[in-house]
Design a protein around this motif. Structure first.
Motif, mmCIF file in Angstrom:
data_model
loop_
_atom_site.group_PDB
_atom_site.id
_atom_site.type_symbol
_atom_site.label_atom_id
_atom_site.label_comp_id
_atom_site.label_asym_id
_atom_site.label_seq_id
_atom_site.Cartn_x
_atom_site.Cartn_y
_atom_site.Cartn_z
ATOM 1 N N GLN A 199 36.246 47.212 49.744
ATOM 2 C CA GLN A 199 36.056 45.880 50.303
ATOM 3 C C GLN A 199 37.017 44.881 49.662
ATOM 4 O OE1 GLN A 199 32.294 44.142 49.392
ATOM 5 N NE2 GLN A 199 32.441 42.550 50.953
ATOM 6 N N LEU A 200 37.212 45.027 48.351
ATOM 7 C CA LEU A 200 38.063 44.096 47.626
ATOM 8 C C LEU A 200 39.514 44.196 48.095
ATOM 9 C CD1 LEU A 200 38.334 42.041 45.346
ATOM 10 C CD2 LEU A 200 38.685 43.940 43.769
ATOM 11 N N TYR A 201 39.989 45.426 48.295
ATOM 12 C CA TYR A 201 41.376 45.600 48.737
ATOM 13 C C TYR A 201 41.576 44.975 50.115
ATOM 14 C CZ TYR A 201 45.973 47.733 49.096
ATOM 15 O OH TYR A 201 47.319 47.919 49.186
ATOM 16 N N THR A 202 40.569 45.125 50.985
ATOM 17 C CA THR A 202 40.657 44.515 52.307
ATOM 18 C C THR A 202 40.790 43.011 52.207
ATOM 19 O OG1 THR A 202 39.322 46.294 53.254
ATOM 20 C CG2 THR A 202 39.480 44.253 54.523
ATOM 21 N N HIS A 203 39.997 42.399 51.343
ATOM 22 C CA HIS A 203 40.054 40.939 51.183
ATOM 23 C C HIS A 203 41.393 40.503 50.599
ATOM 24 C CE1 HIS A 203 36.040 39.777 52.405
ATOM 25 N NE2 HIS A 203 35.534 40.774 51.719
ATOM 26 N N PHE A 204 41.933 41.267 49.638
ATOM 27 C CA PHE A 204 43.237 40.917 49.088
ATOM 28 C C PHE A 204 44.316 41.011 50.157
ATOM 29 C CE2 PHE A 204 43.654 39.614 44.880
ATOM 30 C CZ PHE A 204 42.624 40.142 44.105
ATOM 31 N N SER A 205 44.236 42.051 51.009
ATOM 32 C CA SER A 205 45.229 42.217 52.063
ATOM 33 C C SER A 205 45.199 41.059 53.047
ATOM 34 C CB SER A 205 44.998 43.542 52.802
ATOM 35 O OG SER A 205 45.095 44.631 51.902
ATOM 36 N N GLU A 206 44.006 40.489 53.229
ATOM 37 C CA GLU A 206 43.858 39.367 54.150
ATOM 38 C C GLU A 206 44.055 38.023 53.480
ATOM 39 O OE1 GLU A 206 40.559 41.665 56.982
ATOM 40 O OE2 GLU A 206 39.973 40.009 55.670
ATOM 41 N N GLY A 207 44.368 38.052 52.167
ATOM 42 C CA GLY A 207 44.649 36.810 51.464
ATOM 43 C C GLY A 207 43.420 36.081 50.979
ATOM 44 N N GLY A 208 42.285 36.781 50.859
ATOM 45 C CA GLY A 208 41.068 36.086 50.432
ATOM 46 C C GLY A 208 40.368 36.739 49.277
ATOM 47 N N GLY A 209 41.080 37.575 48.502
ATOM 48 C CA GLY A 209 40.423 38.295 47.420
ATOM 49 C C GLY A 209 39.959 37.412 46.272
ATOM 50 N N GLU A 210 40.683 36.303 46.024
ATOM 51 C CA GLU A 210 40.344 35.464 44.868
ATOM 52 C C GLU A 210 38.960 34.821 45.023
ATOM 53 O OE1 GLU A 210 44.236 36.143 45.934
ATOM 54 O OE2 GLU A 210 43.158 34.449 46.836
ATOM 55 N N GLU A 211 38.645 34.386 46.263
ATOM 56 C CA GLU A 211 37.343 33.751 46.467
ATOM 57 C C GLU A 211 36.201 34.735 46.241
ATOM 58 O OE1 GLU A 211 40.459 31.515 48.591
ATOM 59 O OE2 GLU A 211 39.881 33.624 48.469
ATOM 60 N N ILE A 212 36.399 35.980 46.665
ATOM 61 C CA ILE A 212 35.354 36.997 46.454
ATOM 62 C C ILE A 212 35.176 37.262 44.961
ATOM 63 C CG2 ILE A 212 34.716 39.384 46.912
ATOM 64 C CD1 ILE A 212 34.587 37.597 49.367
#
Length: 778
Positions: A199-212
């Motif tokens: 899940q984390l890699y997906t969010h980083f790929s979409e540019g939103g990993g920092e908020e998670i």
């Protein structure tokens, strides 16, 4: 070197509450490792540096930022050990910064000039917002935490870009700022939380990993000790090409002046000379013939020399074709010195004041897409070295021109679709020309009207596949459904006598019986049909719903009645059968449409009625570049007859699958004289042109139900093909084909030669009627 504390963000960074401090512990460990691994004299430097750090006793101690200037001698050892030995300090943009703060505390003079915006020849505009800095810092911090403590490499870029303007030239310059975090130690203050890395890699790929991660891994759980190493490199050439590529990927239209300015500015930055000019000239084509571009790219020098101000459309097309067939590179540092005869064309550039000139053809996927001019005015010149600097950008510029070409073609297509209709390939060229002339006049602010699309002396072929007695069958189905609905309603009303005996019920029963009698006597005009539908769909339904509300016990019976009255069983069965026929005939013609073009291009248009009708036009004016003769027409007539046979067999074979048994009739109208057709923009279709040719159209519209002279028999009959003509000479091409199909067992041997009744304004029509050999459906 300097030991100065500098906020390189321009005080734009948001506060970030983290447990961080400057420390040399990690660097000391690095020295010890290098000493153990290094076999060369470099080990002496590392040993000397280690001795100095151990003597100062700073190994495990945090150093406050404001005290860092006290350790200048140690910082010099850091620089000596980490900076490249091949480049002098004066050429390096290198520094050290506080952990995860945009604060530099030691570095070369150049880094302070660039990041501090103090260079004498450069000024820099900080384009990052506080939110940008905050997001980038969080990404960098969490990537380090994940890598060091979870062995997970996050897809985060550790480089940043600074955009500057050279005050001497006014051109852009770009610098890449890379941040090395190898000398920062990360420790957790407690037990590490578990993380879903997919899940984390997906969010980083979409540019939103920092908020998670901010929720999963609060920063107060960690300690950061050490320092960051900053390296800055000029990447003007790379970014200039990326700017052009970025415009290409966004498919931004080139026809705006602002877009051209951005491209030209990037090219000037690439060659580092604002006095060098550029011009882009796309190769546009209409029907594969070169045409003028609407816009001037850059200085417009190529447009001035090759454009409409000097060349006629014919001359331009001829010259452009010659250039595209043999695209050559040209360069002269001074065109005023070129005297050879083959360079006579340079006179037009001299008239514009050009000094140095290079003309390069640009290619996309191996095809020429335009010309690229590099030039100077008056006394300024450039040499081949300047041209070599442009090499990285040529592919991007070529693809940019290809986008312009695609968009030009899209404009042509848009005009055709808006002003005409879905145009077939055989006549597309004619519409292309009309659309080009329309756009050209529009761009020149001239009165813009679409010219008439006319094809002269084409031979028409008309065919119709009709469903036998479709109107009668539809009326019978409608009456059968209405009768069924009235019977269901009558039974329901009779049942309601048990619950209600009043005048309203008796009136409903009376109307129901009256409509039933009208159906039996077939006395139903269109207005009567509308009145009956209103009775069934409004009056009866409202009354039944009223009774259901008054007497709940009647609810189930009334609901059943309403559901039965809502359907049209007979009409639906008929429609399904009719659709099966028309779909089968239409699919067959669609499958054959492309085959018709193989022998000679022709215009083919279908119409959906209760069956399928089609018009075909063929002649020299449809394809001016290909010789037309009578054999092309004969080939098409043979196809017309053979296709009618095939469709007859197909539709007959469908009878076993039909819910309502239906038959088809096949009709061909033979017109042996060429006619003129033109495109009707209001109707979006072709129609005959001229008073004489209108007779052809009149016959087409009146022959579908024609009778044999002195009889009540319709010409068109199931499983038969009728050919209508005016003169015996008209069918001479068909007679050999008919004999051929009879001898091969496709057509029955009987051939009826018939005279037809006079129609309004028409007389003397004759017909041949042929029987098709069909297999009876099982």
């Amino acid at each position: 070197m300097q030991a100065t504390i500098l906020d390189v963000s321009g005080h734009k960074a948001q506060p970030l509450a983290i447990d961080a401090a400057i420390s040399f512990e990690t660097f000391i460990s690095y020295l010890k490792q290098r000493i153990s691994e290094e076999p060369t004299v470099k080990a002496r430097l590392y040993k000397e540096a280690l001795a100095e750090f151990e003597a100062s006793d700073v190994g495990r101690r945090d150093i406050p930022l404001e005290e860092i200037t006290q350790y200048t001698s140690l910082l010099e050892y850091v620089y000596a050990c980490l900076s490249p030995a091949t480049r002098p300090e004066q050429q390096l943009v290198w520094g050290l910064s506080y952990p995860f703060l945009p604060v530099t505390f030691y570095g070369t003079d150049l880094i302070y000039e660039l990041l501090g915006n103090k260079s004498a020849s450069h000024t820099y505009e900080i384009t990052h917002t506080p939110a940008d800095y905050h997001r980038e810092r969080l990404a960098l911090i969490y990537s380090l935490i994940l890598q060091r403590l979870y062995n997970f490499k996050a897809p985060v870029k550790t480089e940043q870009y600074h955009e500057g303007v050279n005050t001497a030239t006014g051109l852009l310059q770009y610098y890449e700022v890379s941040i090395n975090t190898d000398f920062i130690k990360v420790t957790a203050k407690g037990e590490l939380p578990e993380i879903d890395f997919v899940q984390l890699y997906t969010h980083f790929s979409e540019g939103g990993g920092e908020e998670i991660l901010a929720d999963m891994l609060p920063l107060d759980l960690f300690c950061f000790r050490g320092f960051c190493v900053i390296n800055v490199m000029e990447v003007t050439a790379q970014k200039a090409v990326e700017n052009i590529t970025g415009m290409r990927l966004s498919r931004t239209s080139l026809i705006t002046e602002e877009n051209y300015k951005q491209v030209i500015l990037s090219l000037k930055s690439l060659v580092r000379d604002s006095r060098i000019e550029f011009d882009l000239f796309p190769f546009l084509r209409v029907n594969n013939n070169p045409v003028y571009s609407f816009e001037k790219g850059g200085t417009g020098i190529l447009f001035e020399v090759w454009g409409e101000s000097r060349l006629s459309p014919e001359d331009f097309s001829r010259n452009a074709k010659a250039f595209m067939s043999k695209p050559l590179f040209f360069f002269s540092e001074d065109i005023w010195k070129e005297t050879r005869k083959e360079y006579a064309f340079l006179e037009y550039f001299r008239q514009q004041g050009v000094k140095s000139l290079a003309i390069m053809p640009l290619f996309y996927m191996g095809e020429p897409v335009g010309a690229f001019a590099v030039h100077t005015w008056k006394d300024h010149t450039f040499d081949e070295k300047t041209l070599s600097l442009l090499e990285p950008a040529l592919d991007a510029v070529a693809q940019l021109l290809q986008i312009y070409i695609d968009e030009f073609n899209g404009e042509i297509e848009k005009v055709i679709k808006e002003k005409f209709t879905s145009i077939q390939p055989a006549v597309q060229w004619k519409f292309n020309e009309a659309a080009w002339h329309y756009l050209y006049r529009l761009k020149k602010n001239q009165p813009a009207t679409i010219s008439n699309i006319l094809f002269k002396e084409v031979y028409p072929l008309y065919g119709a596949i009709d469903i036998r007695n479709s109107t009668l069958e539809r009326n019978k189905a409608i009456i059968a459904d209405l009768d069924s609905h009235l019977s269901i309603l009558a039974n329901t009303l009779d049942m309601l006598r048990k619950y209600q005996q009043n005048d309203l019920l008796r009136e409903m029963i009376y109307h129901c019986q009256r409509w039933q009698q009208a159906l039996v006597q077939q006395q139903l005009s269109p207005s009567d049909e509308n009145a009956l539908n209103r009775f069934l769909e409004e009056e009866a339904v409202n009354y039944l719903q009223h009774i259901a509300a008054q007497y709940p016990a009647t609810g189930e019976t009334i609901e059943t009645c309403l559901q039965s009255m809502a359907g049209n069983v007979n009409k639906d069965s008929l429609e399904v059968s009719m659709q099966l026929i028309t779909q089968t005939a239409n699919e067959y013609l669609e499958s054959e449409k492309n085959k018709l073009q193989e022998s000679y291009p022709c215009y083919f248009e279908k119409f959906r009625t209760d069956g399928v009708e089609y018009d075909i036009y063929i002649g020299q004016s449809i394809a001016p570049d290909r010789p037309f003769n009578h054999f092309h027409l004969k080939n098409l007539r043979l196809w017309q007859l053979s296709s009618m046979v095939a469709i007859t067999k197909l539709t007959h074979s469908l009878i076993a699958r039909m819910e309502k048994e239906l038959f088809t009739t096949q009709l061909i109208f033979v017109h042996n004289h060429p006619i003129d057709i033109s495109f009707r923009a209001d109707e979006r279709k072709f129609d005959v042109e001229g008073a004489y040719n209108i007779r052809y159209q009149m016959i087409k519209k009146r022959i579908d139900k024609v009778h044999i002279r002195n009889t009540e028999e319709r010409l068109t009959q199931p499983d038969k093909i009728a050919l209508i003509y005016s003169d015996r000479a008209d069918i001479e091409d068909y007679l050999p084909f008919i004999r051929y199909l009879q001898e091969t067992g496709v057509l029955l041997p009987e051939l009826e030669e018939l005279e037809l009744e006079d129609l309004q304004g028409l007389s003397g029509l004759k017909a041949l009627r042929l029987g098709v050999v069909v297999e009876e459906a099982e």
